[in-house]
Design an enzyme around this catalytic site. Structure first.
Site, PDB file in Angstrom:
ATOM      1  N   ALA A   1     -31.328 -22.204  44.365  1.00 17.20           N
ATOM      2  CA  ALA A   1     -30.691 -21.504  45.482  1.00 17.20           C
ATOM      3  C   ALA A   1     -29.815 -20.398  44.920  1.00 17.20           C
ATOM      4  O   ALA A   1     -29.418 -20.425  43.740  1.00 17.20           O
ATOM      5  CB  ALA A   1     -29.861 -22.471  46.330  1.00 17.20           C
TER       6      ALA A   1
ATOM      7  N   ASP B   1      -5.513   4.297  -6.414  1.00 16.51           N
ATOM      8  CA  ASP B   1      -5.228   3.685  -7.713  1.00 16.51           C
ATOM      9  C   ASP B   1      -5.387   2.168  -7.629  1.00 16.51           C
ATOM     10  O   ASP B   1      -5.638   1.608  -6.564  1.00 16.51           O
ATOM     11  CB  ASP B   1      -3.838   4.081  -8.213  1.00 16.51           C
ATOM     12  CG  ASP B   1      -2.718   3.687  -7.257  1.00 16.51           C
ATOM     13  OD1 ASP B   1      -2.766   2.560  -6.736  1.00 16.51           O
ATOM     14  OD2 ASP B   1      -1.796   4.499  -7.041  1.00 16.51           O
TER      15      ASP B   1
ATOM     16  N   LYS C   1      -4.653   3.854 -13.094  1.00 12.34           N
ATOM     17  CA  LYS C   1      -4.284   3.681 -14.499  1.00 12.34           C
ATOM     18  C   LYS C   1      -3.847   2.242 -14.708  1.00 12.34           C
ATOM     19  O   LYS C   1      -3.187   1.643 -13.859  1.00 12.34           O
ATOM     20  CB  LYS C   1      -3.137   4.628 -14.881  1.00 12.34           C
ATOM     21  CG  LYS C   1      -3.448   6.102 -14.693  1.00 12.34           C
ATOM     22  CD  LYS C   1      -2.229   6.940 -15.062  1.00 12.34           C
ATOM     23  CE  LYS C   1      -2.533   8.423 -14.932  1.00 12.34           C
ATOM     24  NZ  LYS C   1      -2.814   8.814 -13.548  1.00 12.34           N
TER      25      LYS C   1
ATOM     26  N   GLY D   1       2.559   1.351  -3.183  1.00 15.72           N
ATOM     27  CA  GLY D   1       3.994   1.489  -2.993  1.00 15.72           C
ATOM     28  C   GLY D   1       4.355   2.781  -2.286  1.00 15.72           C
ATOM     29  O   GLY D   1       3.730   3.164  -1.299  1.00 15.72           O
TER      30      GLY D   1
ATOM     31  N   ILE E   1       8.028   7.224  -5.933  1.00 16.76           N
ATOM     32  CA  ILE E   1       8.782   6.318  -6.800  1.00 16.76           C
ATOM     33  C   ILE E   1       7.865   5.811  -7.905  1.00 16.76           C
ATOM     34  O   ILE E   1       6.985   4.967  -7.677  1.00 16.76           O
ATOM     35  CB  ILE E   1       9.392   5.146  -6.002  1.00 16.76           C
ATOM     36  CG1 ILE E   1      10.408   5.684  -4.989  1.00 16.76           C
ATOM     37  CG2 ILE E   1      10.056   4.139  -6.939  1.00 16.76           C
ATOM     38  CD1 ILE E   1      11.113   4.626  -4.188  1.00 16.76           C
TER      39      ILE E   1
ATOM     40  N   MET F   1       6.769  -2.075 -13.906  1.00 17.63           N
ATOM     41  CA  MET F   1       5.976  -1.986 -15.141  1.00 17.63           C
ATOM     42  C   MET F   1       6.779  -2.438 -16.351  1.00 17.63           C
ATOM     43  O   MET F   1       6.715  -1.852 -17.423  1.00 17.63           O
ATOM     44  CB  MET F   1       5.474  -0.543 -15.334  1.00 17.63           C
ATOM     45  CG  MET F   1       4.559  -0.072 -14.221  1.00 17.63           C
ATOM     46  SD  MET F   1       4.187   1.701 -14.262  1.00 17.63           S
ATOM     47  CE  MET F   1       5.715   2.381 -13.588  1.00 17.63           C
TER      48      MET F   1
ATOM     49  N   GLY G   1       3.325  -8.973  -5.245  1.00 11.98           N
ATOM     50  CA  GLY G   1       4.252  -9.102  -4.129  1.00 11.98           C
ATOM     51  C   GLY G   1       3.668  -8.690  -2.800  1.00 11.98           C
ATOM     52  O   GLY G   1       2.929  -7.721  -2.691  1.00 11.98           O
TER      53      GLY G   1
END
Length: 471
Positions: A44, A247, A269, A301, A305, A382, A411
């Site tokens: 139906a 990078d 690098k 980052g 800087i 670094m 981090g």
């Protein structure tokens, strides 16, 4: 990805729907909007389908399903309350290599209906793969409020102009730039106001005034790793780029946000490894932009800087190439925040010094006397390789050997790894630490054990982060 999203052209294609209730009616109404020819098998028809049938909108084949009804259809949908019948429909479709949807029974589905936002010809589809349909609906509701209703007319008008734009602007990059400007400028504003005739005039003016121009360079900070920390402006430029130079510090989840047909060139690098010289990177930026390309230089980052962003833009500026800069969250800010280490604190540190542990050959030595003064935080990029020298020099110049320190590896990422200890043990902590790693020296490190919010979340999620305390 369990389901590949596809947009199917159903115009004038037969679709069989088994079932005649309210659920089947909702599916049929959606299929009719897509132009499908609807065939129904049901004992139906509900009132809505009865009305559609009387208006000639569907063919009612009968009350009982027969496998031969699938012989010449494009899709099949089973929407009955009879589980056995639904399974039969699915199995018969599978034997004929037809896509089938069984409503509310995912194991029998070879395709599923997504939540849809219709701004035709713009259509947005959202799916949870059948796992969380309510969540998909909530997301659709949120996006509905964000996507204006004028998107459809604007897309239709842009489609009508594609041929003219292609005739006048010959390169794909040039056409992309034209449309990016038009769809974010006066043309879009006029369409939004419903002034379609003036919008067409604005489009023509823009086309006549916008010859294929030269390229440009955008220096974009990608942040420390978590894609959620990428700026909105950075994401927009990544989606518009013809080529992206990145990078090693740029995380894979951020690279996944780059426009899919953009060229990607790794120019990173790594300490102790052969890599592209800085002068070659500078030359490549200039060369690509001079070819008329929109170039994004994506740097981990922040751009300015310890990332040589200034050197790269000096080369770009000297070549007379337009450029812009999008800052990013630097590692010292992002990684310490995710480690629960405030860089300053009224009771522990009134200043913060960012230092690089890798300096150019012949550069002046660090002012260890100034760095050894207490009540300041040192964030050293670094610095893993020179951890022993950093520790001995700071202690020699007066910093307490018991000063708290942290080595934060990777981090803000899901595998963030935090080691804490004392300045005397810094070299031991740094040995073998996963990279990239940040050294943090100062009394604020002691707060890590109180407010290590991200580490606690990761421990709860299958212990994805580990915390080692070495006193």
């Amino acid at each position: 990805m369990e389901y590949l999203p596809l947009f199917a052209d159903l115009r004038r294609r037969p679709v069989l729907v088994v079932g005649g209730g309210d659920v089947a009616a909702r599916k049929i109404q959606l299929l009719m909007r897509a132009g499908a020819q609807i065939r129904v098998v049901a004992r139906a028809l509900c009132p809505a389908l009865t009305e559609i049938h009387r208006a000639g909108g569907l063919s009612w084949l009968g009350e009982s399903f027969e496998p031969t009804m699938l012989d010449d259809v494009f899709l099949v949908i089973a929407a009955t309350d009879d589980a056995t019948l639904n399974a039969q429909v699915s199995q018969c479709a599978e034997q004929r290599h037809l896509l089938a949807n069984v409503v509310d029974d995912q194991p029998y589905c070879s395709f599923i209906f997504p939540s849809i936002i219709d701004r035709a010809p713009i259509v947005v589809a959202i799916s949870s793969g059948g796992k969380a349909p309510v969540l998909a609906r909530i997301l659709r509701e949120k996006l509905e409020s964000m996507l204006p209703t004028f998107l459809g007319p604007m897309a239709a008008m842009a489609g009508a102009w594609r041929g003219r734009v292609k005739q006048q602007i010959h390169s794909m990059a040039g056409r992309r730039r034209f449309w990016e400007k038009a769809l974010n400028g006066r043309f879009a504003s006029l369409v939004a106001q419903g002034r379609l005739e003036q919008a067409e005039q604005a489009l023509e003016q823009a086309l006549n005034a916008d010859p294929e121009d030269g390229g440009e360079v955008a220096l974009v900070g990608a942040g420390p790793g978590d894609s959620g920390l990428l700026t909105l402006r950075g994401l927009q430029l990544m989606q518009q780029a013809d080529v992206v130079l990145y990078d090693y510090l740029v995380s894979q989840e951020i690279l996944e946000l780059v426009r899919r047909d953009a060229d990607r060139i790794c120019v990173g690098k790594r300490a102790g490894e052969q890599s592209m010289p800085q002068q070659e990177i500078n030359r490549l930026l200039v060369t690509l932009a001079q070819q008329g390309k929109k170039v994004v230089r994506l740097k981990g980052g922040d751009t300015f800087i310890f990332g040589r962003g200034g050197e790269e833009l000096q080369a770009v500026a000297a070549a007379g190439i337009p450029f812009q800069v999008v800052p990013g969250i630097t590692a010292a800010v992002g990684a310490t925040a995710y480690a629960g280490i405030p860089l300053t604190h009224r009771e522990h540190a009134q200043s913060i010094t960012f230092i690089t542990g890798h300096v150019r050959d012949g550069a002046d030595a660090l002012d260890w006397q100034a760095l050894a003064r207490g009540r300041q935080t040192l964030a050293i990029y670094m610095g893993v390789v020179k951890a022993a020298e950093i520790s001995s020099q700071l202690i020699r110049h007066g910093r307490s050997a018991q000063t708290p320190v942290a080595v934060i590896s990777r981090g803000t990422r899901s595998d963030q790894y935090v080691q804490t200890g004392t300045l005397a043990a810094l070299d031991q902590l740094a040995q073998g630490a996963p990279t990239p790693a940040l050294l943090v020296i100062g009394e604020v490190v002691a707060l890590h054990h109180e407010i290590n919010w991200f580490g606690q979340q990761n421990l709860a999620a299958q212990k994805r982060a580990s915390v080692v305390n070495l006193a």
